[in-house]
Structures are given as structure tokens and as C-alpha cells.
Write a protein that holds these residues in place. Structure first.
Motif, PDB file in Angstrom:
ATOM      1  N   GLU A  60      -9.481 -70.009  -0.082  1.00  0.00           N
ATOM      2  CA  GLU A  60      -9.273 -71.366   0.409  1.00  0.00           C
ATOM      3  C   GLU A  60      -9.905 -71.528   1.782  1.00  0.00           C
ATOM      4  OE1 GLU A  60      -5.698 -74.643   0.532  1.00  0.00           O
ATOM      5  OE2 GLU A  60      -5.175 -72.529   0.614  1.00  0.00           O
ATOM      6  N   LYS A  61      -9.766 -70.528   2.621  1.00  0.00           N
ATOM      7  CA  LYS A  61     -10.368 -70.601   3.946  1.00  0.00           C
ATOM      8  C   LYS A  61     -11.885 -70.683   3.849  1.00  0.00           C
ATOM      9  CE  LYS A  61     -10.390 -68.300   8.415  1.00  0.00           C
ATOM     10  NZ  LYS A  61      -9.824 -67.222   9.227  1.00  0.00           N
ATOM     11  N   GLY A  63     -13.487 -72.152   1.517  1.00  0.00           N
ATOM     12  CA  GLY A  63     -13.897 -73.381   0.873  1.00  0.00           C
ATOM     13  C   GLY A  63     -14.236 -73.251  -0.595  1.00  0.00           C
ATOM     14  N   TYR A  66      -9.101 -74.938  -3.392  1.00  0.00           N
ATOM     15  CA  TYR A  66      -8.166 -75.724  -2.605  1.00  0.00           C
ATOM     16  C   TYR A  66      -6.876 -75.850  -3.383  1.00  0.00           C
ATOM     17  CZ  TYR A  66      -9.437 -79.677  -5.623  1.00  0.00           C
ATOM     18  OH  TYR A  66      -9.657 -80.500  -6.701  1.00  0.00           O
ATOM     19  N   SER A  67      -5.789 -76.067  -2.649  1.00  0.00           N
ATOM     20  CA  SER A  67      -4.477 -76.105  -3.292  1.00  0.00           C
ATOM     21  C   SER A  67      -3.957 -77.534  -3.363  1.00  0.00           C
ATOM     22  CB  SER A  67      -3.473 -75.237  -2.523  1.00  0.00           C
ATOM     23  OG  SER A  67      -3.327 -75.696  -1.197  1.00  0.00           O
ATOM     24  N   TYR A  73      -3.884 -74.051  -7.648  1.00  0.00           N
ATOM     25  CA  TYR A  73      -5.190 -73.933  -7.004  1.00  0.00           C
ATOM     26  C   TYR A  73      -6.279 -74.439  -7.939  1.00  0.00           C
ATOM     27  CZ  TYR A  73      -3.225 -71.117  -3.239  1.00  0.00           C
ATOM     28  OH  TYR A  73      -2.504 -70.684  -2.150  1.00  0.00           O
ATOM     29  N   ASP A  92     -12.126 -81.130   2.159  1.00  0.00           N
ATOM     30  CA  ASP A  92     -12.694 -80.434   1.002  1.00  0.00           C
ATOM     31  C   ASP A  92     -14.210 -80.345   1.116  1.00  0.00           C
ATOM     32  OD1 ASP A  92     -10.242 -80.025  -0.149  1.00  0.00           O
ATOM     33  OD2 ASP A  92     -10.335 -81.803  -1.427  1.00  0.00           O
ATOM     34  N   TYR A  95     -15.135 -77.671   3.733  1.00  0.00           N
ATOM     35  CA  TYR A  95     -14.999 -76.318   3.197  1.00  0.00           C
ATOM     36  C   TYR A  95     -16.128 -76.000   2.222  1.00  0.00           C
ATOM     37  CZ  TYR A  95     -10.313 -75.348   5.040  1.00  0.00           C
ATOM     38  OH  TYR A  95      -9.250 -75.077   5.854  1.00  0.00           O
ATOM     39  N   ARG A 205      -1.362 -80.940   7.514  1.00  0.00           N
ATOM     40  CA  ARG A 205      -1.299 -81.152   6.066  1.00  0.00           C
ATOM     41  C   ARG A 205      -0.063 -80.520   5.441  1.00  0.00           C
ATOM     42  NH1 ARG A 205      -6.915 -82.398   3.198  1.00  0.00           N
ATOM     43  NH2 ARG A 205      -7.781 -83.706   4.846  1.00  0.00           N
TER      44      ARG A 205
END
Length: 468
Positions: A60-61, A63, A66-67, A73, A92, A95, A205
Motif C-alpha cells: 500500500e505504501k 502504491g 489500496y484498502s 484490499y 490513489d 501512489y 483518512r
């Protein structure tokens, strides 16, 4: 478990990460693709849920995924991400762009890129494995190994009245998971929380997804916190807690003044408001005489959160929380999450603190960050000095810049993507429509020629995106 088995457990997330990369690369549709759940992958790969969660956090970090709260996910194909322009969520898109080949990524905040302790951690782990061939602690230490919790408690203790015990420290897989637990335990849904603005987008977020009413408290142009507005909110509203930085507010790079620190502590105490202190960059202040906010506030209404990653590097992703209250419920929630964190790695981190190695490393890292900020400031002055206003940061790895003339910062973002440069538009650091004329820029970017190319592209984009 044998030494070999211990090392396998330590680096299981790397195998999971590679498996997930291959899984994501197989995606070939033009729609978002839901990935297997944590539990499904844990069963499939025969590893712990926390190992899967850590691998997902890395993805996720970066990119790649994403959750979606209460859903899971998702992955977007790289080809589809590259085609996305002005549509979709800005974070998004940032990332996704960061993972495209050949991009100059100036959007991040990773101080340890200049000097990490990844190699030192691995050497300490090898020593610990030779010293303790059997598992050091059972996996049921849901809140972290005692040695590391005790080391953190000692580090945060500053006086007999401002002291912490190992039982007050809770260690989780990463910062996101720790904050998720804290939000759950505090029952923040429907409550009002004050946050300084600009604020880290992860924090914003998470609070937003939890149904928290967020009141943004801006830093003023004269580099002071708006304490008059803070008092108004505390007086007129039922504020559950205030989420503020310990020494320097990032990404703004503004350090607390002694007057502001005292004024905020007085207001929080007067109105009985809790402080949740963000200490993720607290030890990266260039001025080491800076006193943290927590040493001014009422210790009976204080909680602190942080992580190791910004100081130690990617091999130390764990987040942690210090709290002297609600400890029974916190322990229950950590146990329910079933974090199976490597005992070897936690002990290696503890040894960094116990030996003083962490302090020597911090001196080196702060010096390098400070020198790099001065160099980047000179390049900024050369390329965009007449287009953007900024102050030299007081800590960390980023600059916070404001356009001198009205610009469409999303257009700037898109124009830079076309030139293979990624920046972080300021609107990402607010939920209330603030900072549309700002951007965050990393100064840990390596290579002067590449930096000059990126800043020249930024200057062009700012000029082309002017409004009116």
C-alpha cells in the motif's frame, strides 16, 4: 524452533511480498481487482495474519494496492494507473504514479533513506540467533516483547511524575494497525477530534473512515498555532481529544514555540481535553533543545504514538502507543489482532536503545537531513524562488511550499506526471479544503542533476497552471 526456522519467520513477509507482487502483476483487466483477504492468504501461505498485514502495508505504501474499510484490499493494473489522468482519488493517483518506472518521486517522507539501520538490525539479529537458538518468547506477547517495551518506557520517562512502565507500551505491526486499535478502544466514532493542519494523510483518512468529526486547526503564516481558535473550539464544542505533534509539525516543518507550547498545554488542561501526541518525527528535530509538548501537558490525560520506520528504516515498520489508561481494553484488542511480530527483531531494536547506538545514529541522521535541506533550499531558491514561498524546515525530510500566485495545483500535479515527476499536492493534507496552493516536496531525493530537472519541470508547471 531452530535458528534456521527463526530466520524464516523473521523474513516470511519478504516471501509473501514477492508472492503478492506476482499476483498483482497477473491482473490484466481494466477494473479494480479485489485481492485475497488477510485470513485467506495466511491459510494459503501458512504464515501469520500479521505477516500478511505487513506485506500489504508495504504494497500500500508503494502504491500497488489500496484498502477499502470493511471491504479489503484492491489492486489496479500498472497499465491502467498510467492511463489515469484527472479522474479518481488524488491519493490513489499519487501512489500509482510513484510506482511507474522512471518516475522522479519527490512526494515521500522517508528520512531514513539518508541513513538507515537496516544492516545493523540484521547483524544484531544474527548475534541474537546465535545467543538464543530457541524462541526467546512465546508468540502470545500480543503487545510486544518486554525488552523493547521497557526500553521505550525508559526513553519516554522524563521525571518521577512523567514516567512510563513497560506495561504502558503497546507495539503493533505498523502505525496504521496501532491507530486502528486506538480509534476502536477510544470509541471515537461520532466524537469531535481537533487535529493540526496540515496533517498526515494517513491519520486524516483513518479518522475519516472511523466516522470521526475532524476539526482542523491551522498553523498561521507567522509560524504560530492558532490558539485563539483552539480555545474557541474547546469552549464551544464537546471535543474528545486533540491530536498534535510533539516538537515539530510536519509537513509544515514548524517547530513549537515555548509560548505556544505553554498556551496549548494550559488550554487542554483547563478544558479537560486529552492529548494524543504524534511523535513520529519527534526525534528528527534539528534543534535538540526542543522540549516535546507532552512534557507540558497533564500526564493523566496523555497518550503518545509513533513508529520506528522514519528513524530506523523499512526493516523496522512497527508502530507503538504509550498509554496509562484503558490498558485492559488495549491489551484485549492487541490480542484479538494476533500480531505475531518477530521477537528477534524486536530485541534487536531494543539493543539499539540500550546500547546508545540509536542516539549516535540519530545525530548522524539529523545532521544529514539538515545538510540536505540546506542544499535543497538553495536549489529551490534558484528554480522556484520567485514562484513559491517556503520556510526552511525545522525537522524531517520535506519542504512545505506555497504558490505566490493562484495556481491549479492538480494541474501542476498532472503536468509534472507527464514530465515523470511526482509531488504531493497540499490538499492531501486536509479534509476541509485547505492548502490548495501548497505542496510537499521531499529533500531526501538523491542526485543533483535529477533534482534540478525535477525543479525545472516544477517551475514550468507552476507557470502553465496559473489561474487568471
Amino acid at each position: 524452533m531452530t535458528r534456521h526456522g527463526e530466520r524464516q519467520a523473521d523474513f516470511a513477509y519478504q516471501a509473501v511480498y514477492r508472492y503478492m507482487i506476482n499476483l498483482i502483476n497477473e491482473v490484466s483487466t481494466d477494473a479494480r481487482v479485489k485481492l485475497p483477504s488477510l485470513r485467506q492468504l495466511a491459510v494459503r501461505l501458512n504464515v501469520s495474519i500479521s505477516t500478511i498485514q505487513y506485506a500489504y502495508s508495504l504494497l500500500e505504501k508503494e502504491g500497488r494496492v489500496y484498502s477499502v474499510p470493511k471491504s479489503g484490499y484492491y489492486a489496479w493494473p500498472i497499465t491502467l494507473r498510467a492511463q489515469q489522468a484527472g479522474d479518481g482519488d488524488l491519493l490513489d493517483r499519487l501512489y500509482a504514479a510513484s510506482r511507474r518506472p522512471g518516475m522522479r518521486v519527490l512526494s515521500g517522507d522517508e528520512p531514513a533513506l539518508l541513513a538507515s539501520l537496516d544492516g545493523t538490525l540484521l547483524r544484531l539479529e544474527r548475534e541474537l540467533v546465535r545467543q538464543y537458538p530457541r524462541p526467546l518468547q512465546p508468540w502470545t506477547q500480543a503487545c510486544g516483547v518486554w525488552e523493547l517495551r521497557a526500553a521505550l518506557a525508559a526513553r519516554y520517562t522524563s521525571s518521577p511524575t512523567r514516567c512510563w512502565q513497560a506495561d504502558d507500551v503497546f507495539i503493533g505491526a505498523d502505525l496504521r494497525s496501532v491507530l486502528d486499535i486506538l480509534i476502536e478502544v477510544l470509541g471515537l466514532r461520532g466524537t469531535t477530534v481537533i487535529v493540526e493542519s496540515p496533517c498526515d494523510w494517513l491519520v486524516l483518512r483513518l479518522l475519516q473512515h472511523a466516522g470521526v468529526r475532524i476539526v482542523e486547526l491551522p498553523w498561521l503564516s507567522e509560524r504560530r498555532l492558532d490558539t485563539a481558535t483552539l480555545e474557541q473550539h474547546l469552549r464551544d464544542e464537546s471535543v474528545h481529544l486533540a491530536l498534535l505533534s510533539s516538537t515539530v509539525s510536519l509537513p509544515s516543518g514548524i517547530a513549537w514555540t515555548p509560548d505556544d507550547r505553554r498556551a496549548v498545554a494550559h488550554l487542554l488542561d483547563h478544558y479537560g481535553c486529552w492529548l494524543l501526541e504524534n511523535d513520529t518525527s519527534g526525534e528528527l528535530s534539528f534543534d535538540r533543545s526542543q522540549e516535546p509538548l507532552r512534557d507540558q501537558v497533564n500526564p493523566e490525560r496523555l497518550m503518545v504514538f509513533s513508529s520506528f520506520e522514519k528513524v530506523l528504516g523499512l526493516e523496522a515498520p512497527y508502530g507503538y502507543l504509550l498509554s496509562r489508561h484503558l490498558n485492559g481494553e488495549l491489551q484485549r484488542q492487541f490480542l484479538l489482532r494476533s500480531f505475531r511480530l518477530s521477537s528477534i527483531r524486536q530485541r534487536a531494536i531494543a539493543r539499539l536503545y540500550q546500547s546508545g547506538r540509536i542516539d549516535r545514529h540519530l545525530c548522524t541522521l539529523r545532521d544529514q537531513l539538515h545538510a540536505q535541506s540546506i542544499h535543497t533550499g538553495q536549489r529551490l531558491e534558484h528554480y522556484v524562488g520567485d514562484q513559491m514561498t517556503y520556510q526552511m524546515p525545522a525537522a524531517g525530510a520535506t519542504f512545505w511550499l506555497e504558490a505566490n500566485r493562484a495556481v491549479d495545483m492538480r494541474e501542476v500535479f498532472q503536468r509534472l506526471l507527464a514530465r515523470q515527476v511526482v509531488i504531493a499536492p497540499g490538499e492531501l493534507f486536509s479534509l476541509g479544503g485547505l492548502h490548495h496552493q501548497h505542496l510537499r516536496l521531499s529533500h531526501t531525493f538523491q542526485g543533483q542533476s535529477e533534482l534540478d530537472t525535477a525543479l525545472l519541470a516544477l517551475s514550468d508547471a507552476l507557470r502553465q497552471a496559473q489561474i487568471g
